[in-house]
Design a protein around this motif. Structure first.
Motif, mmCIF file in Angstrom:
data_model
loop_
_atom_site.group_PDB
_atom_site.id
_atom_site.type_symbol
_atom_site.label_atom_id
_atom_site.label_comp_id
_atom_site.label_asym_id
_atom_site.label_seq_id
_atom_site.Cartn_x
_atom_site.Cartn_y
_atom_site.Cartn_z
ATOM 1 N N MET A 286 -44.872 30.403 -17.016
ATOM 2 C CA MET A 286 -43.577 31.793 -17.447
ATOM 3 C C MET A 286 -44.124 32.572 -17.793
ATOM 4 S SD MET A 286 -40.978 30.533 -19.258
ATOM 5 C CE MET A 286 -39.905 29.451 -18.606
ATOM 6 N N SER A 287 -44.224 33.642 -17.313
ATOM 7 C CA SER A 287 -44.678 35.249 -18.332
ATOM 8 C C SER A 287 -43.805 35.186 -19.838
ATOM 9 C CB SER A 287 -44.033 36.166 -17.437
ATOM 10 O OG SER A 287 -43.231 36.587 -17.571
ATOM 11 N N GLN A 288 -44.536 35.623 -20.642
ATOM 12 C CA GLN A 288 -43.939 35.977 -21.817
ATOM 13 C C GLN A 288 -41.612 36.378 -21.454
ATOM 14 O OE1 GLN A 288 -44.453 35.231 -24.984
ATOM 15 N NE2 GLN A 288 -46.487 34.478 -23.422
ATOM 16 N N LEU A 289 -41.272 36.930 -20.246
ATOM 17 C CA LEU A 289 -40.474 37.612 -20.719
ATOM 18 C C LEU A 289 -39.447 36.293 -19.970
ATOM 19 C CD1 LEU A 289 -41.080 40.869 -17.722
ATOM 20 C CD2 LEU A 289 -40.387 40.707 -20.675
ATOM 21 N N GLU A 290 -39.637 35.798 -19.831
ATOM 22 C CA GLU A 290 -38.332 34.310 -19.363
ATOM 23 C C GLU A 290 -38.483 33.395 -20.482
ATOM 24 O OE1 GLU A 290 -39.225 36.041 -15.900
ATOM 25 O OE2 GLU A 290 -40.490 35.514 -17.107
ATOM 26 N N LYS A 291 -39.843 33.742 -21.260
ATOM 27 C CA LYS A 291 -39.640 32.872 -22.295
ATOM 28 C C LYS A 291 -37.816 32.981 -23.580
ATOM 29 C CE LYS A 291 -44.524 31.266 -22.698
ATOM 30 N NZ LYS A 291 -45.763 31.757 -24.135
ATOM 31 N N LEU A 292 -37.842 32.010 -23.825
ATOM 32 C CA LEU A 292 -36.389 31.940 -24.397
ATOM 33 C C LEU A 292 -34.907 32.875 -23.771
ATOM 34 C CD1 LEU A 292 -37.295 31.839 -27.981
ATOM 35 C CD2 LEU A 292 -36.951 29.736 -26.244
ATOM 36 N N GLN A 293 -34.976 33.170 -22.347
ATOM 37 C CA GLN A 293 -34.078 33.165 -21.827
ATOM 38 C C GLN A 293 -32.602 32.454 -21.325
ATOM 39 O OE1 GLN A 293 -33.766 37.391 -21.322
ATOM 40 N NE2 GLN A 293 -35.715 36.810 -22.884
ATOM 41 N N MET A 294 -33.373 31.577 -21.994
ATOM 42 C CA MET A 294 -31.583 30.702 -21.283
ATOM 43 C C MET A 294 -31.750 29.857 -23.017
ATOM 44 S SD MET A 294 -30.778 30.999 -18.846
ATOM 45 C CE MET A 294 -29.825 29.532 -17.675
ATOM 46 N N GLN A 295 -31.979 30.343 -24.017
ATOM 47 C CA GLN A 295 -31.901 29.636 -25.555
ATOM 48 C C GLN A 295 -30.774 29.632 -25.160
ATOM 49 O OE1 GLN A 295 -34.190 29.136 -27.815
ATOM 50 N NE2 GLN A 295 -32.688 27.909 -28.348
ATOM 51 N N GLY A 296 -30.257 28.299 -25.750
ATOM 52 C CA GLY A 296 -28.362 28.000 -25.727
ATOM 53 C C GLY A 296 -27.828 27.464 -25.004
ATOM 54 N N LYS A 297 -28.330 26.781 -23.962
ATOM 55 C CA LYS A 297 -27.323 27.415 -22.595
ATOM 56 C C LYS A 297 -27.832 25.434 -22.449
ATOM 57 C CE LYS A 297 -26.289 31.086 -22.193
ATOM 58 N NZ LYS A 297 -24.383 31.328 -22.508
ATOM 59 N N HIS A 298 -27.218 25.129 -21.791
ATOM 60 C CA HIS A 298 -27.368 23.786 -21.378
ATOM 61 C C HIS A 298 -26.714 23.465 -19.905
ATOM 62 C CE1 HIS A 298 -27.045 18.719 -21.459
ATOM 63 N NE2 HIS A 298 -25.752 19.236 -21.241
ATOM 64 N N VAL A 299 -27.499 23.102 -19.007
ATOM 65 C CA VAL A 299 -27.881 22.731 -17.992
ATOM 66 C C VAL A 299 -27.245 21.332 -17.295
ATOM 67 C CG1 VAL A 299 -28.438 23.865 -16.074
ATOM 68 C CG2 VAL A 299 -29.356 25.603 -17.933
ATOM 69 N N LEU A 300 -26.080 21.697 -16.409
ATOM 70 C CA LEU A 300 -25.688 20.323 -15.745
ATOM 71 C C LEU A 300 -26.765 21.123 -14.274
ATOM 72 C CD1 LEU A 300 -25.014 18.000 -15.943
ATOM 73 C CD2 LEU A 300 -22.380 18.532 -15.320
ATOM 74 N N LEU A 301 -27.747 19.951 -14.296
ATOM 75 C CA LEU A 301 -28.186 20.289 -13.039
ATOM 76 C C LEU A 301 -28.535 18.626 -12.342
ATOM 77 C CD1 LEU A 301 -30.830 21.542 -10.884
ATOM 78 C CD2 LEU A 301 -32.695 20.566 -12.291
ATOM 79 N N GLY A 302 -27.961 19.042 -10.594
ATOM 80 C CA GLY A 302 -27.677 17.858 -9.912
ATOM 81 C C GLY A 302 -28.678 18.593 -8.272
#
Length: 414
Positions: A1-17
């Motif tokens: 992962m590049s530095q650009l993607e780090k923490l871009q989903m911070q605080g998000k909770h993903v329900l992954l099916g």
């Protein structure tokens, strides 16, 4: 992962099916990437998915117990489909098989995945699906009807891509790669500040040929312009990117037009500009071009008595693309860029007045060309503002998102 993607989903909770399919192996990597991007991930698996990848693997990567049965007694009220969907910011089903997609469309609820998708609060837990299936299954009229209905019901369909399939065939139906899915999720959670707007942007250098192998150009990498194109698309805009000669991937959802010279860029921009709400001129366009191009490569005269002087080229001025767009009777909201080597604010303000535009974005070119970070100064009729406020360099995608938000505010205010 590049530095650009780090923490871009911070605080998000993903329900992954996960439904059944060989593409389940990609979801192990996606789960790892989501965690690195700052998200928490709760995995659900169908019985068929467990034939391709084990719950143990997904538990280890998500650091959470995996759910696979609607009768799972670990929940105090025995209602995993209710509890888990209420905790999620979004639900992603990947891979989404043809069978699972049919269940979603029909509103069936005979396993945990379909039951949870049906029971989730639609207004605050959006559904995203990443189809994965054989090309013939994808092309079948039943699947295409189901996909159309799924979209009509409010779901977001990610992909599929075309390529080699596990069965040995080649075509549409291949699930997006883990990094592509992450990029889609990052884009999905961005505020849609430019929804319904059309944005035209130029990026990169131009190349003005002297002969078939040489030319006049500059060190612009195009990274800032491409980051802005991505950020604008994430913000919901319909984006057209006119790109000079750069080696950068086209941001997802962006229409790209490749050009080389300033004249070609001018010809690509001017007929389209009036049909757009916003025009951003990030390209480092050459001010001058050779008046004529030599038909063949200019060779040194190596004879002993040849003069030692260098070739002399006559230059002619290129058209001013930003000024031409700003002068249109039905002009879009125009934003210019000023890449300077000194006296940044002075030169940016001069350009603001000379071009007749509402905003100039200044940066020190030699300090940022080719880099992944930058620092900007926004110059308008009222003054100037540094972005970021502390003047320290930040990654270009983060800056692009902030600049898009600023432009959206200005556009709505006007």
């Amino acid at each position: 992962m590049s530095q650009l993607e780090k923490l871009q989903m911070q605080g998000k909770h993903v329900l992954l099916g996960l439904s059944g399919g060989i593409a389940c192996y990609k979801i192990a990597e996606l789960t790892r990437l989501l965690a690195k991007a700052g998200a928490t991930v709760q995995v659900m698996m169908s019985e068929a998915a467990e034939a391709f990848i084990t719950p143990v693997t997904m538990q280890a990567l998500s650091n959470r117990p995996v759910y696979s049965s609607q009768w799972d007694a670990r929940e105090a009220n025995n209602m995993a489909h209710i509890n888990l969907s209420r905790e999620a910011d979004l639900m992603l089903i990947a891979p989404a098989s043809a069978d699972l997609i049919a269940k979603l469309v029909q509103g069936r609820a005979d396993d945990l995945l379909s039951l949870t998708a049906l029971a989730r609060p639609i207004e605050r837990c959006p559904l995203l699906v990443a189809p994965a299936m054989n090309r013939e299954m994808w092309a079948h009229p039943a699947t295409q009807r189901n996909i159309a209905q799924l979209r009509a019901d409010g779901a977001t369909v990610l992909g599929p891509a075309a390529g080699d399939q596990a069965c040995g065939e080649v075509g549409d139906g291949r699930m997006l790669e883990a990094q592509e899915l992450l990029d889609e999720l990052i884009a999905f959670v961005q505020p849609k500040l430019l929804a319904g707007k059309r944005l035209l942007i130029t990026a990169g250098p131009t190349f003005e040929p002297i002969d078939p192998v040489r030319g006049i150009t500059n060190r612009s990498s195009g990274k800032m312009g491409f980051a802005l194109a991505r950020a604008a698309a994430e913000a919901g805009a319909e984006v057209t990117l006119v790109a000079g000669p750069v080696h950068l991937a086209t941001p997802h959802g962006v229409r790209r037009i490749d050009v080389q010279t300033a004249l070609q860029m001018h010809e690509a921009v001017l007929p389209r500009a009036a049909a757009h709400d916003i025009f951003i001129a990030t390209a480092a366009v050459a001010d001058w071009r050779p008046a004529t191009m030599n038909e063949h490569k200019i060779k040194k005269d190596k004879s002993p008595d040849a003069p030692k002087s260098a070739p002399v080229f006559e230059l002619t001025e290129n058209p001013d693309i930003l000024a031409a767009v700003a002068a249109l009777p039905d002009k879009p909201f125009c934003v210019g860029f000023a890449a300077e080597s000194q006296d940044l604010i002075k030169h940016a303000r001069d350009k603001l007045q000379r071009k007749g535009v509402p905003l100039i974005v200044g940066n020190l070119g030699p300090a940022t060309f080719g880099r992944d970070d930058n620092a900007l100064v926004l110059v308008d009729a009222d003054g100037e503002r540094h972005l970021p406020a502390d003047g320290q360099a930040r990654d270009k995608l983060s800056l692009a998102r902030e600049l898009v938000a600023d432009i959206a505010r200005r556009l709505h205010a006007s």
